[in-house]
Every structure is written in structure tokens, then in C-alpha cells.
Write a protein that holds these residues in place. Sequence first.
Motif, PDB file in Angstrom:
ATOM      1  N   ILE A  47      36.053  43.350  45.710  1.00 48.83           N
ATOM      2  CA  ILE A  47      36.825  41.978  45.020  1.00 48.83           C
ATOM      3  C   ILE A  47      36.175  41.956  43.678  1.00 48.83           C
ATOM      4  CG2 ILE A  47      36.945  39.498  45.389  1.00 48.83           C
ATOM      5  CD1 ILE A  47      35.842  39.755  48.223  1.00 48.83           C
ATOM      6  N   TYR A  48      34.985  42.148  43.553  1.00 51.50           N
ATOM      7  CA  TYR A  48      34.186  42.165  42.234  1.00 51.50           C
ATOM      8  C   TYR A  48      33.213  43.151  42.315  1.00 51.50           C
ATOM      9  CZ  TYR A  48      31.427  39.246  45.148  1.00 51.50           C
ATOM     10  OH  TYR A  48      30.622  38.639  46.356  1.00 51.50           O
ATOM     11  N   LEU A  59      41.240  43.171  44.810  1.00 54.94           N
ATOM     12  CA  LEU A  59      42.515  43.667  45.694  1.00 54.94           C
ATOM     13  C   LEU A  59      43.575  43.468  45.352  1.00 54.94           C
ATOM     14  CD1 LEU A  59      40.600  42.479  49.135  1.00 54.94           C
ATOM     15  CD2 LEU A  59      39.875  44.122  47.546  1.00 54.94           C
ATOM     16  N   GLU A  92      40.357  27.569  45.708  1.00 54.67           N
ATOM     17  CA  GLU A  92      39.861  28.464  44.523  1.00 54.67           C
ATOM     18  C   GLU A  92      39.585  27.466  43.104  1.00 54.67           C
ATOM     19  OE1 GLU A  92      39.138  31.045  45.597  1.00 54.67           O
ATOM     20  OE2 GLU A  92      40.478  31.854  46.963  1.00 54.67           O
ATOM     21  N   VAL A 139      42.492  35.099  56.113  1.00 53.81           N
ATOM     22  CA  VAL A 139      43.608  36.316  55.789  1.00 53.81           C
ATOM     23  C   VAL A 139      44.743  35.471  55.000  1.00 53.81           C
ATOM     24  CG1 VAL A 139      43.279  37.406  58.001  1.00 53.81           C
ATOM     25  CG2 VAL A 139      44.948  35.858  57.973  1.00 53.81           C
ATOM     26  N   MET A 185      35.756  28.779  43.012  1.00 57.47           N
ATOM     27  CA  MET A 185      34.845  29.745  42.157  1.00 57.47           C
ATOM     28  C   MET A 185      34.494  28.829  40.930  1.00 57.47           C
ATOM     29  SD  MET A 185      36.947  33.159  42.224  1.00 57.47           S
ATOM     30  CE  MET A 185      38.600  32.611  42.633  1.00 57.47           C
ATOM     31  N   LYS A 241      40.032  29.089  50.624  1.00 58.26           N
ATOM     32  CA  LYS A 241      39.702  28.214  49.541  1.00 58.26           C
ATOM     33  C   LYS A 241      40.596  27.773  48.531  1.00 58.26           C
ATOM     34  CE  LYS A 241      35.686  31.394  48.913  1.00 58.26           C
ATOM     35  NZ  LYS A 241      34.846  31.862  47.915  1.00 58.26           N
ATOM     36  N   GLN A 299      38.057  38.999  57.723  1.00 57.52           N
ATOM     37  CA  GLN A 299      38.675  38.594  56.357  1.00 57.52           C
ATOM     38  C   GLN A 299      39.675  39.942  56.001  1.00 57.52           C
ATOM     39  OE1 GLN A 299      36.860  38.259  52.374  1.00 57.52           O
ATOM     40  NE2 GLN A 299      36.865  36.157  52.973  1.00 57.52           N
ATOM     41  N   SER A 300      40.854  39.479  55.247  1.00 54.38           N
ATOM     42  CA  SER A 300      41.269  40.712  54.539  1.00 54.38           C
ATOM     43  C   SER A 300      42.163  40.083  53.318  1.00 54.38           C
ATOM     44  CB  SER A 300      42.429  41.300  55.550  1.00 54.38           C
ATOM     45  OG  SER A 300      43.211  40.500  55.650  1.00 54.38           O
ATOM     46  N   GLY A 301      42.799  40.920  52.426  1.00 57.84           N
ATOM     47  CA  GLY A 301      43.963  40.654  51.612  1.00 57.84           C
ATOM     48  C   GLY A 301      45.052  40.287  52.403  1.00 57.84           C
ATOM     49  N   GLU A 302      46.226  39.834  51.714  1.00 59.39           N
ATOM     50  CA  GLU A 302      47.260  39.433  52.513  1.00 59.39           C
ATOM     51  C   GLU A 302      48.153  40.646  52.735  1.00 59.39           C
ATOM     52  OE1 GLU A 302      49.370  36.058  51.052  1.00 59.39           O
ATOM     53  OE2 GLU A 302      47.657  34.810  50.727  1.00 59.39           O
ATOM     54  N   ARG A 338      47.049  32.531  40.390  1.00 59.53           N
ATOM     55  CA  ARG A 338      47.516  33.166  41.352  1.00 59.53           C
ATOM     56  C   ARG A 338      49.033  32.928  41.409  1.00 59.53           C
ATOM     57  NH1 ARG A 338      44.491  33.269  45.939  1.00 59.53           N
ATOM     58  NH2 ARG A 338      46.601  32.903  47.084  1.00 59.53           N
ATOM     59  N   PRO A 377      30.179  31.946  42.129  1.00 59.03           N
ATOM     60  CA  PRO A 377      30.453  32.340  40.777  1.00 59.03           C
ATOM     61  C   PRO A 377      31.704  33.168  40.771  1.00 59.03           C
ATOM     62  CG  PRO A 377      28.710  33.635  41.665  1.00 59.03           C
ATOM     63  CD  PRO A 377      28.868  32.616  42.602  1.00 59.03           C
ATOM     64  N   PHE A 378      32.566  33.100  39.879  1.00 62.29           N
ATOM     65  CA  PHE A 378      33.649  33.919  39.570  1.00 62.29           C
ATOM     66  C   PHE A 378      32.828  35.130  38.851  1.00 62.29           C
ATOM     67  CE2 PHE A 378      36.003  35.429  35.707  1.00 62.29           C
ATOM     68  CZ  PHE A 378      36.699  36.308  36.438  1.00 62.29           C
ATOM     69  N   ILE A 379      33.140  36.287  39.372  1.00 64.10           N
ATOM     70  CA  ILE A 379      32.513  37.556  38.848  1.00 64.10           C
ATOM     71  C   ILE A 379      33.623  38.668  38.317  1.00 64.10           C
ATOM     72  CG2 ILE A 379      31.087  39.567  39.257  1.00 64.10           C
ATOM     73  CD1 ILE A 379      29.795  38.085  41.665  1.00 64.10           C
TER      74      ILE A 379
HETATM   75  N1  SAM Z   1      43.018  37.190  50.811  1.00 64.73           N
HETATM   76  C1  SAM Z   1      42.211  35.876  51.229  1.00 64.73           C
HETATM   77  C2  SAM Z   1      42.348  34.787  50.452  1.00 64.73           C
HETATM   78  O1  SAM Z   1      42.606  34.873  49.167  1.00 64.73           O
HETATM   79  O2  SAM Z   1      42.172  33.826  50.818  1.00 64.73           O
HETATM   80  C3  SAM Z   1      41.000  36.436  51.687  1.00 64.73           C
HETATM   81  C4  SAM Z   1      40.228  37.376  50.825  1.00 64.73           C
HETATM   82  S1  SAM Z   1      39.862  36.854  49.384  1.00 64.73           S
HETATM   83  C5  SAM Z   1      39.186  38.563  48.573  1.00 64.73           C
HETATM   84  C6  SAM Z   1      38.412  36.008  49.748  1.00 64.73           C
HETATM   85  C7  SAM Z   1      37.663  35.276  48.607  1.00 64.73           C
HETATM   86  O3  SAM Z   1      37.265  36.226  47.501  1.00 64.73           O
HETATM   87  C8  SAM Z   1      38.850  34.350  47.667  1.00 64.73           C
HETATM   88  O4  SAM Z   1      38.911  33.369  48.295  1.00 64.73           O
HETATM   89  C9  SAM Z   1      38.125  34.313  46.248  1.00 64.73           C
HETATM   90  O5  SAM Z   1      37.403  32.930  46.047  1.00 64.73           O
HETATM   91  C10 SAM Z   1      36.871  35.381  46.372  1.00 64.73           C
HETATM   92  N2  SAM Z   1      37.104  36.246  45.139  1.00 64.73           N
HETATM   93  C11 SAM Z   1      38.205  36.842  44.785  1.00 64.73           C
HETATM   94  N3  SAM Z   1      37.874  37.503  43.554  1.00 64.73           N
HETATM   95  C12 SAM Z   1      36.814  37.054  43.056  1.00 64.73           C
HETATM   96  C13 SAM Z   1      35.876  37.446  41.859  1.00 64.73           C
HETATM   97  N4  SAM Z   1      36.325  38.106  40.964  1.00 64.73           N
HETATM   98  N5  SAM Z   1      34.714  36.795  41.951  1.00 64.73           N
HETATM   99  C14 SAM Z   1      34.267  36.057  42.942  1.00 64.73           C
HETATM  100  N6  SAM Z   1      34.884  35.722  43.901  1.00 64.73           N
HETATM  101  C15 SAM Z   1      36.223  36.100  44.192  1.00 64.73           C
END
Ligand code: SAM
Length: 360
Positions: free
Chosen positions: A308-309, A74, A164, A140, A202, A162, A109-112, A175, A232-234
Motif C-alpha cells: 500500500i505504502y 494497490l 478516509e 474488502v 488518513m 474507512k 482484507q484485500s483490494g476491490e 478516490r 498517517p498517509f504515507i
Molecule cells: N480496498 C479496501 C478499502 O479501500 O477499503 C481495503 C484495502 S485498503 C489498502 C486499506 C486501507 O489502506 C485504506 O482504508 C487506506 O486508509 C489505507 N491506505 C491506502 N493507501 C495508503 C497510504 N498511502 N498511506 C496510508 N494508508 C493507506
Amino acid sequence: MGTNESGAPALPEDSRQLSREDIIHLLRSEGKDRERLFSLADATRVGGVGDAVHLRGIIEFSNYCTKNCLYCGLRKGNSRLQRYRMTTEEILETAHIGAEAGVRTIVLQSGEDPFFTADTLARLIGELKERHDMAVTMSVGERKKSDYGLMRKAGADRYLLKQETADPTLFAKLRPGTTLEGRRRRLLWLKELGFQVGSGGMVGLPGQTVETLAEDILLMRDLDVEMAGIGPFIPNGDTPLAQCAGGDVDMTLKMLAIARLVMPFAHLPATTALASIHPEGRQMALRCGANVVMPDITPVQYKKLYRIYPHKISVTEDGAIESIPRIVRMILDSGRYVARDLGHGGKSVAAKWQNRRMAE
Ligand code: SAM
Ligand code: SF4
């Protein structure tokens, strides 16, 4: 902490006290020791939060984001993503469908996305609380303290933000423009405002080590979070981390199991990310300490854009509402049941547990 005959750490009576070294040792465990970790986590889950599984229906209402996190599809730099925002009516209608299907918590939930000001979100939260007897979790991202205050005042019960990764250097790299300290500060504000706070991280980020994963566990324990989302990170092909390896099932389950040992009363989801990299991901997580599942109830035309992934499991499901009966069946097949209550924080559960022990 001592060791047992096989050299693995003999867990202290109160596993909440595990040290950094103990955690690292457990993260490296293999074979019988790993199985023992999983079964201890399962037993701790039974004692701490029982057999109930809470359903948290997630509505991904906007995929616009001003941030550029290297791992996330995102990110604002991803020009390949078609962007959307749900209308207030669409969000309320989706929440209604979720409530009818038995969901007692809605996660927004959303992006910022600054389009959704704190006032707009507060009105939405107020409307949701007015229409339904359900808990509302906000996710958010990073906002001003006064924004969080407005959301809380409007009735939001929980906030998911999170950490993260607990490695400050890695955090700043992944970030851009943000810091781990800024994240931590916000988590403390949220607690101060009376939110039940969720964090998490992650597993398998590039540059992460077992030492930094142990720090993740310690940070969540120090923050005394009510919820910890560990997945997991994807890698996503449309991000700068496209070529990275990504997290594996085994390490994610170990993190989850250790999180359960150190936080017996926390809500720990069997994450969608884990289910996306393994067809039995949710079931395995439920056996390693998890007690929450978060069905994605976003309308199908939008959820496929909340990318997101890649290969997000919910996107392959036929529609928003069909996924809930399927998830309920999976929970029952795992020998568990679906919680009927609002699933508020583990602290009230902990108090009950303590009273029970005192009565014994
Ligand atoms: N924008 C808000 C934030 O960052 O807290 C909420 C939305 S964000 C998409 C939600 C979660 O997606 C993040 O906390 C992150 O852990 C997870 N996320 C983002 N990219 C990812 C990825 N490639 N693999 C796994 N989890 C991912
Ligand atoms: Fe935006 Fe959250 Fe993705 Fe970062 S993780 S790019 S803040 S949606």
C-alpha cells in the motif's frame, strides 16, 4: 466550552460532546496542552475500555484492485506491482496459525477484487467460523448491499470501511469514481445489517486541513462507529501522490487522542502505518488512547507484495508468526495485557460501564 488559564479548552465533563471548534483547538494544541490532551485520552481509555489490548490478525489475501485511489499502491493503474491472490486453503491455513498464536479476530482484507465474489467470501467466512471460535472482520471495500448481507449471514461480525477523509471534494478527487456520500451510505447499510462497523481516515493527505480533520472526528462520532482506524498517509512512489509530504506522528496522535475523548468505548488501533513512520509508533499510540494492535499474519511471500505504502513495518519482520510474540512483548512492556475475549464492540463494554456507574 470555556478555556483554562493557558487558553486551552477546558474539557467538558463529558468529552463526547466536544464541538467542532473545541476539536480544532485541540488539534492545534502544543506543549503542555498537547500533553494534557494525551493524558486525558489515556485516562478516558482506562475508563472506557480498560487496559486490555485486542489483537486482530490481518490476512491480506489479494492485492488486485479495480479502483484507482490516488494514494494507494494497490491501485489498478500501478503496473509495477506484482499481483497475487491467496487460495482458500492458504487463507484458512493462515487463520489457523493465527488462532494457534492467540489471535481471536481475523481481519480479511484485500483490494476491490471481483474474483472473490460475495458467495466465495461467504463460504470462506462460514468455514472460518466453523473451524475457530473467533470473530471475523471483513475489509474488502465497496460492494452491493446484498453482498454485505451474504457476508453477514455467513457469520462475519465486523466490517472495516474507512471514510478516509470527511471532505467530500477531497474524497472524490482522491478516490476517482466514488463519493463520500456513497461511502457513508454503505457504512449505514453495514450497521443496518448488524455488523460492528469500523471507519477511520488518513492524516496528512494533500489538501487536508485541521478543519477537515475535525470533520473526520465528527463523522465517526455521528456514525457511532465501533472502531476507528486513524493512521498517517504515507506517500507511495508508484502513485500520483509520490511527491506529497505525508502525515506526521504528532498530528496522528492528536487525532487518535481526540477520537478517544469523543468515543470512549470505541476500539482504536495503534496502526501499522504509524509504526511504519516511527519505531515507537505503536507504543505512543497505546499511550494516547489506542487499545487494539493488528499484527499482519499474511504469509511473508505475499505480504511484501501488499505494498500500500513503502516501508510497511511488518514486511521487515522475519515471518508471519514471529511478529505476534514480539507484539505481545511490546504490549506487556507498555504495562498492558492481551485480551483473551473476542473483543466485540464497545457498546457491550459501554453497557457494562453504565451498569457499574448505576450500581455506585
Ligand atoms: N480496498 C479496501 C478499502 O479501500 O477499503 C481495503 C484495502 S485498503 C489498502 C486499506 C486501507 O489502506 C485504506 O482504508 C487506506 O486508509 C489505507 N491506505 C491506502 N493507501 C495508503 C497510504 N498511502 N498511506 C496510508 N494508508 C493507506
Ligand atoms: Fe483499492 Fe482500497 Fe487501495 Fe483504493 S485503497 S486502490 S480501493 S485497495
